[in-house]
Design a protein around this motif. Structure first.
Motif, PDB file in Angstrom:
ATOM      1  N   PRO A   1      -6.454   5.260  -1.885  1.00 55.47           N
ATOM      2  CA  PRO A   1      -5.121   4.731  -1.588  1.00 55.47           C
ATOM      3  C   PRO A   1      -4.739   4.033  -2.734  1.00 55.47           C
ATOM      4  O   PRO A   1      -5.596   3.924  -3.829  1.00 55.47           O
ATOM      5  CB  PRO A   1      -5.786   3.620  -0.700  1.00 55.47           C
ATOM      6  CG  PRO A   1      -7.437   3.598  -0.957  1.00 55.47           C
ATOM      7  CD  PRO A   1      -7.765   4.788  -1.474  1.00 55.47           C
TER       8      PRO A   1
ATOM      9  N   GLY B   1      -6.454  -5.803   2.687  1.00 49.35           N
ATOM     10  CA  GLY B   1      -6.455  -4.826   4.027  1.00 49.35           C
ATOM     11  C   GLY B   1      -6.783  -3.671   3.415  1.00 49.35           C
ATOM     12  O   GLY B   1      -6.263  -2.626   3.884  1.00 49.35           O
ATOM     13  N   LEU B   2      -7.782  -3.319   2.242  1.00 54.11           N
ATOM     14  CA  LEU B   2      -8.219  -2.128   2.037  1.00 54.11           C
ATOM     15  C   LEU B   2      -9.552  -1.804   2.611  1.00 54.11           C
ATOM     16  O   LEU B   2      -9.758  -0.382   2.601  1.00 54.11           O
ATOM     17  CB  LEU B   2      -8.376  -1.890   0.389  1.00 54.11           C
ATOM     18  CG  LEU B   2      -7.016  -1.831  -0.353  1.00 54.11           C
ATOM     19  CD1 LEU B   2      -7.245  -1.953  -1.842  1.00 54.11           C
ATOM     20  CD2 LEU B   2      -6.340  -0.492  -0.285  1.00 54.11           C
ATOM     21  N   VAL B   3     -10.195  -2.573   3.021  1.00 55.39           N
ATOM     22  CA  VAL B   3     -11.405  -2.312   3.558  1.00 55.39           C
ATOM     23  C   VAL B   3     -11.369  -2.652   5.218  1.00 55.39           C
ATOM     24  O   VAL B   3     -10.813  -3.477   5.608  1.00 55.39           O
ATOM     25  CB  VAL B   3     -12.689  -2.964   3.082  1.00 55.39           C
ATOM     26  CG1 VAL B   3     -12.935  -2.387   1.600  1.00 55.39           C
ATOM     27  CG2 VAL B   3     -12.434  -4.419   2.875  1.00 55.39           C
ATOM     28  N   GLU B   4     -12.316  -2.225   5.674  1.00 56.20           N
ATOM     29  CA  GLU B   4     -12.476  -1.964   7.284  1.00 56.20           C
ATOM     30  C   GLU B   4     -12.575  -3.587   7.565  1.00 56.20           C
ATOM     31  O   GLU B   4     -11.626  -3.867   8.572  1.00 56.20           O
ATOM     32  CB  GLU B   4     -13.618  -1.125   7.850  1.00 56.20           C
ATOM     33  CG  GLU B   4     -13.484  -1.098   9.208  1.00 56.20           C
ATOM     34  CD  GLU B   4     -12.404  -0.133   9.552  1.00 56.20           C
ATOM     35  OE1 GLU B   4     -11.721  -0.532  10.298  1.00 56.20           O
ATOM     36  OE2 GLU B   4     -12.300   0.852   8.983  1.00 56.20           O
TER      37      GLU B   4
ATOM     38  N   ARG C   1     -16.023   2.304  -3.951  1.00 52.33           N
ATOM     39  CA  ARG C   1     -14.735   2.564  -3.549  1.00 52.33           C
ATOM     40  C   ARG C   1     -13.921   2.975  -4.779  1.00 52.33           C
ATOM     41  O   ARG C   1     -14.090   2.343  -5.652  1.00 52.33           O
ATOM     42  CB  ARG C   1     -14.187   1.823  -2.520  1.00 52.33           C
ATOM     43  CG  ARG C   1     -14.531   1.576  -1.223  1.00 52.33           C
ATOM     44  CD  ARG C   1     -14.288   0.458  -0.368  1.00 52.33           C
ATOM     45  NE  ARG C   1     -14.764   0.415   0.732  1.00 52.33           N
ATOM     46  CZ  ARG C   1     -13.924   0.940   1.939  1.00 52.33           C
ATOM     47  NH1 ARG C   1     -12.986   1.268   1.834  1.00 52.33           N
ATOM     48  NH2 ARG C   1     -14.397   0.880   3.098  1.00 52.33           N
TER      49      ARG C   1
ATOM     50  N   ILE D   1       0.865  -1.153  -0.068  1.00 52.11           N
ATOM     51  CA  ILE D   1      -0.026  -0.167  -0.140  1.00 52.11           C
ATOM     52  C   ILE D   1       0.818   1.289  -0.060  1.00 52.11           C
ATOM     53  O   ILE D   1       1.618   1.682   1.017  1.00 52.11           O
ATOM     54  CB  ILE D   1      -0.899   0.039   1.329  1.00 52.11           C
ATOM     55  CG1 ILE D   1      -1.805  -1.103   0.987  1.00 52.11           C
ATOM     56  CG2 ILE D   1      -1.732   1.289   1.379  1.00 52.11           C
ATOM     57  CD1 ILE D   1      -2.936  -1.228   2.155  1.00 52.11           C
TER      58      ILE D   1
END
Lengths: 693, 168
Positions: B71, B161-164, B100, B59
């Motif tokens: 991001p 690992g981009l979303v909650e 998103r 990231i």
């Protein structure tokens, strides 16, 4: 009455009527029964009167009937012919509730109100007027006239000037309704200009109406249908004096108000409608007033417009973008030669000032005093105290404190819950209080004030306080992990757990254990926090801390390696460059520095964020002293960059929550900077210190 | 232009979309991938993003995309494909997935191809850089072989690992 034409005005009437009712209710609650102020009485009267006028116009007979009775009773109180009593205030409050229900029913979002209820309340009101049955009551009177013995008079009405929003043709729609008041005759002067063979519509239209309604009453009725700026109502012939009229000497206060009202184009707030029948006065002109004004409490006479929240939000967003653009321009221009481009720099400096002012002005549109939330509590407390047989006095402090409208709206329900809780569980019964040596009457205080970039709202009572042992026992019973030596603050936080209630019996007021967890969740959603202080036998204070606004932040930018971070300015107390050796290790784990005699834990931003910084030794960089809930912390960064006002953007729109980061913003050069979560940093520094200690 | 046509087709009927799809193809290492073009918002050159705290190295950070914080992930780093160089030739595909906006760095963008159902075959269990869960099929275009990826599923997965939900 043409319903189709009038339907478009219904929404306005409902809104205005609701405001009048709210205004009337708060006045009634505030009024001193023994020595009411004339202005308060007048304001209550005007509220009932305005609702009546509108209701009659739209043919809401039952609303008009009830308000008519209210008006009749209050007119006498206002003139000092009848004393105000607590029973009367109660009856008026009940009438206000019934009116609310009737309005809801008319609006289509409530069950219709039983007509017998209306009749019963009318009778109850009439009973005040006529305790001995000596004076006949005009229940059968048509709703519009307010004088018991109305005299026919001639009123001149002038519409105009006309434009696209209010055209000549609109007047025709109103005429049908005006005919309902009496004999109507158009007196518009024939248009002098008949050029190009086409009749030009008149700039204004005049009418004369032979009616029993006073000019002020008519003006009120028209205010619901047309822009008050465009309508003038004037009485052309003095009506004969009526027996009802009291000589001015007996009511000096009322007379003073009238005198102020006799000029042309009167300030609406000072008019006391309907003025008593005119003596031998010249033609009296009453500028049609906006219906919202009369009910506003004394002093709140600023004129206002209704705008949808969406429009305001859009404006605020656009201004936010403008601020970014302005910052980008300033940054680009900073590379140019100030001597060569002096005019450009002057222009940019002015642009910056203007943008800042514009931003402040736009933000202030959304700001409202917290009295909008507080004003409902006198009623809540009064009703609930009566129901529970408790004596309670409500104090409100800091009603003028302003905060964002959306925050106010979101805070009302949690506050209501806390106040009800205080009343039900906190304040003891009078006998119990006396036995404990307290005054029989309990006190609940609502307080609001600004503290840094936050607003703090407190709900405190002088009741029994929270019972530590009971809460702990309850927590164990629910299988929660607690110990006897927990700190008080932690014990009190337990009551926010879902399903937690120590009330020995469930009442319909509170005690079901739902609610407190919802309160805490609501507050957290707003980015706030809630704390409890309590002492057994002395009372409880619940403190809610909320951000003032959710969109803009004053920040200090700091650098760490290549990146810029924003620290909210409100948390910064000072920054300093430590002398070599000033930062000391504490038992090999945490580090502290002595700032003005106080030991403050030191934490390096590079360590918190897992990023490399440039400066390794404390004396090469800068320590920013932050103060948040839970104490002070010194944050080690490479250097301070500058101070900015930044627009907060969510990181979570497209990404996830990052610990230590509360949001992001766009800097003048178009790059993204992250906003640091100070509460997290401070909490982390202190928990490490505690572990070390 | 292509996007516009595509949108019109979508309006024309879902059945048509199911039959023929347009894919944006890009290279990662020695493999060529295809993603549904409807998920692609735009293609941009590389700009240095703002580094995020405590983020995995693939990231790269966040960029300002006309006022939106976006991001950026580097697929080359994520899947350990060759050397991740950042220069004027580096491209970022801006995706719009599940409401998103996410930027994705790849080696290079090739072209847009139109694939009928007869060209797409089910993915055998083979070793690609992407987990086979995210591979919807293989397509042969002339002498090229495309690996078709469900980019929405991949980007919202716990792996990225981009979303909650993926954090916990």
């Amino acid at each position: 009455m043409t319903d189709t034409d009038l339907a478009q005005f219904h929404g306005v009437f409902f809104d205005e009527a609701a405001e009048h009712l709210a205004g009337m209710e708060s006045l009634l609650l505030a009024i001193d029964v023994a020595a009411p102020e004339a202005e308060q009485l007048n304001a209550i009267f005007r509220a009932a009167h305005s609702i009546k006028g509108g209701a009659a116009t739209f043919g809401f007979a039952e609303i008009a009937e009830l308000t008519h009775e209210m008006e009749t009773v209050f007119d006498r109180v206002r003139k000092g012919e009848m004393a105000l009593s607590a029973a009367l205030v109660d009856a008026f409050l009940a009438a206000g509730d019934l009116l609310k229900a009737m309005l809801a029913a008319r609006r289509g979002d409530g069950a219709s109100v039983d007509s017998s209820e209306v009749a019963a309340l009318c009778a109850r009101l009439r009973a005040f007027l006529d305790p001995g049955g000596a004076r006949p009551q005009g229940a059968a009177e048509p709703p519009a006239p307010s004088r018991p013995v109305p005299a026919p008079r001639t009123v001149e009405i002038e519409f105009g000037p006309f434009d696209a929003k209010f055209s000549c043709a609109d007047v025709d729609k109103l005429l049908a309704d005006l005919r309902g008041f009496g004999e109507l005759e158009e007196t518009t002067a024939p248009s002098p200009a008949k050029r190009r063979g086409r009749a030009k519509p008149p700039a204004v239209r005049r009418f004369r109406i032979r009616t029993e309604v006073s000019a002020t009453d008519l003006a009120d009725a028209l205010a619901f249908m047309a822009d008050p700026e465009r309508v003038k109502v004037a009485e052309v012939e003095p009506a004969p004096a009526v027996a009802e009229q009291t000589p001015p000497a007996e009511e000096p206060r009322a007379a003073a108000v009238e005198d102020a009202g006799f000029g042309l184009f009167v300030d609406p707030a000072t008019v006391a409608p309907p003025a008593p029948e005119p003596r031998k006065e010249p033609a009296k002109v009453v500028e049609l007033k906006a219906p919202a004004k009369p009910s506003a409490p004394a002093g709140g006479d600023a004129s206002s417009i209704r705008v949808s929240v969406q429009k305001v939000d859009q404006l605020i967003n656009l201004v936010g973008e403008l601020v970014i653009t302005q910052a980008m321009l300033a940054q680009t221009a900073s590379r140019a030669d100030p001597v060569l481009y002096e005019a450009l720099f002057n222009g940019l400096a002015q642009l910056e000032r203007n943008t800042r002012d514009l931003q402040e002005a736009a933000m202030s549109i959304r700001m409202m005093p917290i009295s909008f939330a507080f004003s409902r509590f006198p009623r809540v407390v009064r009703d609930l105290a009566q129901k529970l047989g408790k004596e309670v006095e409500l104090h409100t402090v800091g009603e003028g404190t302003e905060l964002d409208k959306s925050v106010i709206e979101a805070i009302v329900d949690p506050l209501t819950h806390l106040v009800r809780n205080s009343l039900d569980h906190g304040i003891e019964l009078p006998a119990e209080r006396v036995a404990k040596g307290k005054v029989a009457k309990g006190t609940i205080t609502l307080r609001a004030f600004h503290h840094g970039g936050n607003i703090v709202i407190e709900v405190s009572d002088d009741g029994a306080g929270l019972n530590r042992a009971k809460i702990l026992a309850k927590a164990r019973e629910r299988g929660m992990n607690v110990s006897d030596d927990m700190a008080d603050a932690d014990v009190w936080q337990l009551i926010f757990e879902p399903g937690f209630s120590t009330a020995s019996q469930v009442t319909d007021v509170s005690g079901r254990g739902v609610g407190m967890d919802v309160v805490r969740r609501n507050i957290k959603q707003l980015g706030g926090r809630i704390d409890i202080e309590s002492a057994e036998g002395i009372g409880t204070r619940i403190r809610i801390r909320l951000p003032l606004t959710l969109a803009i932040l004053d920040g200090m930018s700091v650098r760490l390696g290549r990146e810029i971070f924003i620290l909210p300015l409100t948390f910064i107390t000072e920054s300093l460059q430590p002398a070599p050796g000033a930062v000391r290790s504490l038992q090999g784990r945490g580090q502290v520095i002595s700032v003005r005699g106080e030991y403050v834990p030191v934490i390096a931003l590079s360590e918190v964020l897992g990023m490399a910084g440039e400066r390794q030794r404390f004396e090469d960089g800068i320590l920013v002293i932050l103060e948040a809930e839970g104490g002070k912390t010194a944050l080690f960064v490479d250097e301070l960059v500058g101070q900015h006002q930044v627009v907060i953007k969510s990181l979570e729109t497209n990404y996830r929550k990052v610990p230590g980061i509360s949001g992001a913003t766009i800097m003048g050069d178009g790059r993204v900077a992250l906003i640091l979560d100070v509460a997290y940093l401070v909490g982390r520094a202190h928990s490490r210190l505690e572990k070390a200690a | 232009m292509m996007l516009q046509e595509r949108t019109q087709e979508t309006a024309a009927g879902a059945a048509l979309v199911a039959q023929t799809n347009e894919y944006l193809t890009f290279r990662l290492g020695r493999e060529e991938y295809g993603i549904e073009i409807l998920k692609v918002q735009e293609i941009r050159g590389w700009e240095q993003p703002t580094t995020l705290a405590n983020a995995p190295d693939f990231i790269k950070g966040v960029i300002n995309l006309r006022g939106t914080i976006v991001p950026v992930v580097d697929m080359r780093v994520k899947f350990a494909l060759g050397e991740a160089r950042y220069d004027q030739f580096t491209v970022v595909i801006i995706l719009n997935v599940s409401g998103r906006v996410v930027g994705m760095v790849v080696d290079s963008v090739s072209d847009v191809v139109r694939l009928g159902p007869e060209q797409v075959r089910a993915a055998p269990d083979f070793s690609a850089s992407f987990d086979t869960r995210y591979i919807t099929g293989l397509a042969a275009v002339e002498d090229r072989m495309l690996i078709l990826v469900d980019i929405e599923k991949l980007m919202t997965s716990a792996d990225m690992g981009l979303v909650e939900a993926a954090v916990h």
